[in-house]
Design an enzyme around this catalytic site. Sequence first.
Site, PDB file in Angstrom:
ATOM      1  N   LYS A 241       0.024  51.443 -19.511  1.00 47.20           N
ATOM      2  CA  LYS A 241      -1.339  51.847 -19.867  1.00 47.20           C
ATOM      3  C   LYS A 241      -2.041  52.545 -18.703  1.00 47.20           C
ATOM      4  O   LYS A 241      -1.662  52.394 -17.545  1.00 47.20           O
ATOM      5  CB  LYS A 241      -2.144  50.632 -20.335  1.00 47.20           C
ATOM      6  CG  LYS A 241      -1.692  50.148 -21.716  1.00 47.20           C
ATOM      7  CD  LYS A 241      -2.578  49.081 -22.276  1.00 47.20           C
ATOM      8  CE  LYS A 241      -2.040  48.676 -23.656  1.00 47.20           C
ATOM      9  NZ  LYS A 241      -2.683  47.487 -24.192  1.00 47.20           N
ATOM     10  N   ARG A 276       3.793  42.087 -23.528  1.00 46.79           N
ATOM     11  CA  ARG A 276       4.299  43.153 -24.401  1.00 46.79           C
ATOM     12  C   ARG A 276       4.709  44.311 -23.500  1.00 46.79           C
ATOM     13  O   ARG A 276       3.877  44.881 -22.807  1.00 46.79           O
ATOM     14  CB  ARG A 276       3.191  43.565 -25.375  1.00 46.79           C
ATOM     15  CG  ARG A 276       3.591  44.588 -26.401  1.00 46.79           C
ATOM     16  CD  ARG A 276       2.434  44.885 -27.353  1.00 46.79           C
ATOM     17  NE  ARG A 276       2.798  45.887 -28.330  1.00 46.79           N
ATOM     18  CZ  ARG A 276       2.789  47.195 -28.095  1.00 46.79           C
ATOM     19  NH1 ARG A 276       2.413  47.657 -26.918  1.00 46.79           N
ATOM     20  NH2 ARG A 276       3.151  48.054 -29.037  1.00 46.79           N
TER      21      ARG A 276
END
Length: 307
Positions: A241, A276
């Site tokens: 991210k 994740r």
Amino acid sequence: MNRASEGWPRRAHQLTFAFPVPGGARAADGWRVQWPGCAVMGVLNVTPDSFSDGGRHATLEAAVAQARAMRDVGALMIDVGGESTRPGAEPVPAEQELDRVRPVLQALAGEGVLLSVDTLKAEVAAGALAAGAHLINDVNGLRDPAMIRICGEAGAPACIMHMQGEPRTMQQAPHYEDVVGEVHAFLLEQARAALAAGVPSVLLDPGLGFGKTLAHNLALLRALPELTAGPFPVLVGASRKRLIDYLAGVPRAADRDPGSLALHLYAARQGAALVRAHAAGAHVQALRVEAALDDRAESARPLESPA
Ligand code: 9MG
């Protein structure tokens, strides 16, 4: 220092399903999957516009091979997604999203790995569960009552993630008075509603990057001891991210695995039950090493294998 960040004893986590699942043991209320410490949810994007792999796994064969590889390196579950949720992403019609995930789920049914489906559409969740998914990962946090009903009727656990806004616009001007308090209250409220509607168990997820500035993300990460102290397993997802770019200066998403791993190890030490991750193998390896070192330091037990 709190017990979670000391890393010992590593907490055991569990999810309950109303139907048999890979790795599940029969329990009075269904089938239970349990794991100690922090496990890995491997990311499998089957979108042509995926932010991290640009649709490399767009073909069924490639997607299935990637899922098997993540299973073989020790991922606890695979999260299959047919719609990008990266900031600015446009939604796709439910039918198209389901057409992307269904063949992957059907191909992986019976292959011994838990299958999660990342969707915020009730129609897709219903189709995915019918095609063999075991768990629904809803970045919209079960805000749609139909989503709760579908998971409850199927007896499938749900991952309740917090998001402010919607993927298309969520990063434009995120605002909170008290990000930790608001996110935590939302997650607990949704968990209560889900359990009351028959959803057998839930994962909670603060939703890093989903309608959050860097300061919001850092506040949530620093509050992990509080977020993980409750009865529900907590999932953390920072993989590739933009947060990693802000923290370490890595403009290309594909180059962000080292930073993602560092952040996820931190989350594991703060009590996260699942991370994740795109780089599932590296994560499994790093988490195992850290867990083994913790075990050895605290209990002075010999390692099981002398190798
Ligand atoms: C689909 N997706 C992308 N990022 C995620 C995250 O951080 N958590 C969950 N549960 N899903 C995510």
